[in-house]
Design a protein around this motif. Sequence first.
Motif, PDB file in Angstrom:
ATOM      1  N   ILE A 170       5.975  26.903 120.884  1.00 27.08           N
ATOM      2  CA  ILE A 170       4.840  26.677 120.812  1.00 27.08           C
ATOM      3  C   ILE A 170       3.676  27.148 122.122  1.00 27.08           C
ATOM      4  O   ILE A 170       2.730  27.813 121.904  1.00 27.08           O
ATOM      5  CB  ILE A 170       4.376  25.268 120.440  1.00 27.08           C
ATOM      6  CG1 ILE A 170       4.945  24.781 119.043  1.00 27.08           C
ATOM      7  CG2 ILE A 170       2.828  24.930 120.287  1.00 27.08           C
ATOM      8  CD1 ILE A 170       4.972  23.663 118.772  1.00 27.08           C
ATOM      9  N   THR A 171       4.290  26.933 123.099  1.00 26.91           N
ATOM     10  CA  THR A 171       3.658  27.325 124.277  1.00 26.91           C
ATOM     11  C   THR A 171       3.658  28.921 124.450  1.00 26.91           C
ATOM     12  O   THR A 171       2.431  29.320 124.881  1.00 26.91           O
ATOM     13  CB  THR A 171       4.435  26.742 125.728  1.00 26.91           C
ATOM     14  OG1 THR A 171       4.636  25.265 125.379  1.00 26.91           O
ATOM     15  CG2 THR A 171       3.706  27.043 126.865  1.00 26.91           C
ATOM     16  N   CYS A 172       4.518  29.305 124.174  1.00 25.75           N
ATOM     17  CA  CYS A 172       4.611  30.796 124.446  1.00 25.75           C
ATOM     18  C   CYS A 172       3.620  31.467 123.283  1.00 25.75           C
ATOM     19  O   CYS A 172       2.750  32.504 123.445  1.00 25.75           O
ATOM     20  CB  CYS A 172       6.052  31.346 123.965  1.00 25.75           C
ATOM     21  SG  CYS A 172       7.275  31.097 125.114  1.00 25.75           S
ATOM     22  N   CYS A 173       3.377  30.888 122.062  1.00 22.86           N
ATOM     23  CA  CYS A 173       2.391  31.333 121.067  1.00 22.86           C
ATOM     24  C   CYS A 173       1.054  31.042 121.630  1.00 22.86           C
ATOM     25  O   CYS A 173       0.067  31.951 121.406  1.00 22.86           O
ATOM     26  CB  CYS A 173       2.695  30.559 119.840  1.00 22.86           C
ATOM     27  SG  CYS A 173       4.173  31.125 119.073  1.00 22.86           S
ATOM     28  N   PHE A 174       0.789  30.054 122.351  1.00 22.41           N
ATOM     29  CA  PHE A 174      -0.521  29.695 122.848  1.00 22.41           C
ATOM     30  C   PHE A 174      -0.958  30.931 123.986  1.00 22.41           C
ATOM     31  O   PHE A 174      -1.963  31.361 124.079  1.00 22.41           O
ATOM     32  CB  PHE A 174      -0.633  28.499 123.718  1.00 22.41           C
ATOM     33  CG  PHE A 174      -0.741  27.299 122.690  1.00 22.41           C
ATOM     34  CD1 PHE A 174      -1.256  27.431 121.562  1.00 22.41           C
ATOM     35  CD2 PHE A 174      -0.266  26.002 123.106  1.00 22.41           C
ATOM     36  CE1 PHE A 174      -1.378  26.543 120.400  1.00 22.41           C
ATOM     37  CE2 PHE A 174      -0.526  24.748 122.193  1.00 22.41           C
ATOM     38  CZ  PHE A 174      -0.959  25.051 120.852  1.00 22.41           C
ATOM     39  N   VAL A 175       0.151  31.379 124.739  1.00 19.73           N
ATOM     40  CA  VAL A 175      -0.040  32.473 125.749  1.00 19.73           C
ATOM     41  C   VAL A 175      -0.643  33.817 124.967  1.00 19.73           C
ATOM     42  O   VAL A 175      -1.256  34.338 125.465  1.00 19.73           O
ATOM     43  CB  VAL A 175       1.201  32.514 126.513  1.00 19.73           C
ATOM     44  CG1 VAL A 175       0.923  33.909 127.434  1.00 19.73           C
ATOM     45  CG2 VAL A 175       1.312  31.429 127.346  1.00 19.73           C
ATOM     46  N   LEU A 176       0.281  33.903 123.746  1.00 19.61           N
ATOM     47  CA  LEU A 176      -0.024  35.143 123.247  1.00 19.61           C
ATOM     48  C   LEU A 176      -1.277  35.240 122.545  1.00 19.61           C
ATOM     49  O   LEU A 176      -2.285  36.170 122.509  1.00 19.61           O
ATOM     50  CB  LEU A 176       1.166  35.479 121.991  1.00 19.61           C
ATOM     51  CG  LEU A 176       1.129  36.656 121.473  1.00 19.61           C
ATOM     52  CD1 LEU A 176       1.019  38.047 122.564  1.00 19.61           C
ATOM     53  CD2 LEU A 176       2.080  36.827 120.291  1.00 19.61           C
ATOM     54  N   GLN A 177      -1.910  33.935 121.875  1.00 16.74           N
ATOM     55  CA  GLN A 177      -3.278  34.009 121.582  1.00 16.74           C
ATOM     56  C   GLN A 177      -4.402  33.918 122.660  1.00 16.74           C
ATOM     57  O   GLN A 177      -5.403  34.536 122.605  1.00 16.74           O
ATOM     58  CB  GLN A 177      -3.414  32.509 120.921  1.00 16.74           C
ATOM     59  CG  GLN A 177      -2.724  32.431 119.653  1.00 16.74           C
ATOM     60  CD  GLN A 177      -2.646  31.052 119.031  1.00 16.74           C
ATOM     61  OE1 GLN A 177      -3.147  29.980 119.628  1.00 16.74           O
ATOM     62  NE2 GLN A 177      -2.172  30.829 117.794  1.00 16.74           N
ATOM     63  N   LEU A 178      -4.050  33.463 123.897  1.00 16.73           N
ATOM     64  CA  LEU A 178      -4.886  33.790 124.959  1.00 16.73           C
ATOM     65  C   LEU A 178      -5.038  35.065 125.094  1.00 16.73           C
ATOM     66  O   LEU A 178      -5.995  35.786 125.456  1.00 16.73           O
ATOM     67  CB  LEU A 178      -4.192  32.957 126.184  1.00 16.73           C
ATOM     68  CG  LEU A 178      -4.877  33.209 127.330  1.00 16.73           C
ATOM     69  CD1 LEU A 178      -6.500  32.639 127.516  1.00 16.73           C
ATOM     70  CD2 LEU A 178      -4.300  32.393 128.680  1.00 16.73           C
ATOM     71  N   LEU A 179      -3.928  35.892 125.309  1.00 17.08           N
ATOM     72  CA  LEU A 179      -3.976  37.344 125.571  1.00 17.08           C
ATOM     73  C   LEU A 179      -4.946  38.120 124.129  1.00 17.08           C
ATOM     74  O   LEU A 179      -5.691  38.977 124.572  1.00 17.08           O
ATOM     75  CB  LEU A 179      -2.508  38.090 125.536  1.00 17.08           C
ATOM     76  CG  LEU A 179      -2.653  39.398 125.332  1.00 17.08           C
ATOM     77  CD1 LEU A 179      -3.385  39.934 126.956  1.00 17.08           C
ATOM     78  CD2 LEU A 179      -1.060  40.004 125.401  1.00 17.08           C
ATOM     79  N   CYS A 180      -4.788  37.584 123.013  1.00 21.72           N
ATOM     80  CA  CYS A 180      -5.721  38.389 122.240  1.00 21.72           C
ATOM     81  C   CYS A 180      -7.183  37.932 122.397  1.00 21.72           C
ATOM     82  O   CYS A 180      -8.050  38.819 122.146  1.00 21.72           O
ATOM     83  CB  CYS A 180      -5.195  37.549 120.788  1.00 21.72           C
ATOM     84  SG  CYS A 180      -3.659  37.948 120.090  1.00 21.72           S
ATOM     85  N   GLY A 181      -7.676  36.458 122.827  1.00 14.08           N
ATOM     86  CA  GLY A 181      -8.858  36.359 123.267  1.00 14.08           C
ATOM     87  C   GLY A 181      -9.319  37.007 124.186  1.00 14.08           C
ATOM     88  O   GLY A 181     -10.553  37.547 124.265  1.00 14.08           O
ATOM     89  N   LEU A 182      -8.525  37.506 125.063  1.00 17.46           N
ATOM     90  CA  LEU A 182      -9.074  38.322 126.221  1.00 17.46           C
ATOM     91  C   LEU A 182      -9.168  39.657 125.881  1.00 17.46           C
ATOM     92  O   LEU A 182     -10.311  40.336 126.329  1.00 17.46           O
ATOM     93  CB  LEU A 182      -8.022  38.097 127.508  1.00 17.46           C
ATOM     94  CG  LEU A 182      -7.803  36.938 128.212  1.00 17.46           C
ATOM     95  CD1 LEU A 182      -6.774  36.832 129.409  1.00 17.46           C
ATOM     96  CD2 LEU A 182      -9.006  36.298 128.864  1.00 17.46           C
ATOM     97  N   LEU A 183      -8.561  40.175 125.016  1.00 14.93           N
ATOM     98  CA  LEU A 183      -8.642  41.517 124.739  1.00 14.93           C
ATOM     99  C   LEU A 183      -9.683  41.554 123.682  1.00 14.93           C
ATOM    100  O   LEU A 183     -10.706  42.630 123.758  1.00 14.93           O
ATOM    101  CB  LEU A 183      -7.182  42.034 123.700  1.00 14.93           C
ATOM    102  CG  LEU A 183      -6.188  42.141 124.578  1.00 14.93           C
ATOM    103  CD1 LEU A 183      -4.970  42.483 123.462  1.00 14.93           C
ATOM    104  CD2 LEU A 183      -6.309  43.313 125.450  1.00 14.93           C
TER     105      LEU A 183
END
Length: 412
Positions: free
Chosen positions: A83-96
């Motif tokens: 779940i934590t890794c998925c949050f990190v990937l979602q954060l990357l999407c928001g920044l993009l």
Amino acid sequence: MALFSANGLGVLRHRNFSLYLSARLLSALAVNMQSVAIGWQVYAVTGNVYDLGLIGLAQFAPFFLLILPAGHVADRYNRRTVITCCFVLQLLCGLLLFLLSWAGLKSIWPVLSVLALYGSARAFMMPASQAILINMVPPESFSKAVALNSSIFHVAVIVGPTLGGLLYLAGATTVYVTVAALLSISICLMLATRIPPQQVQREPASWHTLLEGLRFVWSRPVVLGAISLDLFAVLFGGATALLPALARDVLHAGPAMLGLLRTAPAIGAVVISVALAFWPITRRVGSWMFAGVAVFGAGTIVLGTTSNAMLALAALFLMGAGDMVSVYIRHILVQVETPDAIRGRVSAVNAVFIGASNELGEFESGVTASWFGLVRALVLGGVATLAVTGIWMWRFPVLAKMDRFPHAGRES
């Protein structure tokens, strides 16, 4: 078990459960703010309802390809870490998305590419987040935890679209910066959460192990009927993708109204989920589930036949309330019937049905709206949902006639 009182809010006294719910609240808030900004941006660039459907398709395609392996990952590795890794990937999407908006969005294809990445994160997120909840509370408190978990999520769905619509008035970049900040906090909260050991699956990945969840669901008519009902009902009745067009072309309103429209179903859902936390459904389970889906379909028909903003909001409220009853019952049925060792893979199968009904349903809505028009697409979707409800009551009589949940004696 003193930490888990009979009161519906007793489970919140558990520190790790509270940390998890807080992380889920903030991440869901971020995702719902982001969805409003994306929908409005895409429709502003193209003015085509078909492109609103592409938003759902871009998320569903990678989700569909990855969801079964994601279920195996949820059984083989620590679910909190997943779940934590998925949050990190979602954060990357928001920044993009922030960078794309800051540079000036001229085409929707870069946004769709980011959404494909987000769909990949969601594929791994759903099985792990569905399977982890039962590991955090004792069995007798599970139904209350499900209701509170849904309540927290729908609070975010209430606040997120409205806040996203208001922040969008200051620009899409403002929304995406806020999304990134909220997801950063969610990551910190998940890192602080400690989950009891799960029954980790050590068997190497193969087609046999990947399909174990599907075989289990197919062998349980009650589980199969519950999740397939949601698939086809929401697939035909999904109106979320069309709300930007409804707000601008039918209600003649702006992004703030879009935020309210996205919020209304969540208000209905959170009212029901809070009630269920204190008064769980214990009798006539099957009847309640089918009634919830029927209310969802009827609300979709009303939504498609009105140009009055207040009536549209009321219809969406009822749709959210009906859907919450169905979601609550389905979640309990799936989790209590499934051994922990394969719970991630069974949750992945459930997630396939949910993802298909949501993202693929959004694409279906965009296509039918481009073919038949916005109003006809909504009305036809509601009628199809009611038809599915009747067919499933006939096809799965064991579910329609179910009085109590399996293992109901364990509930307090």
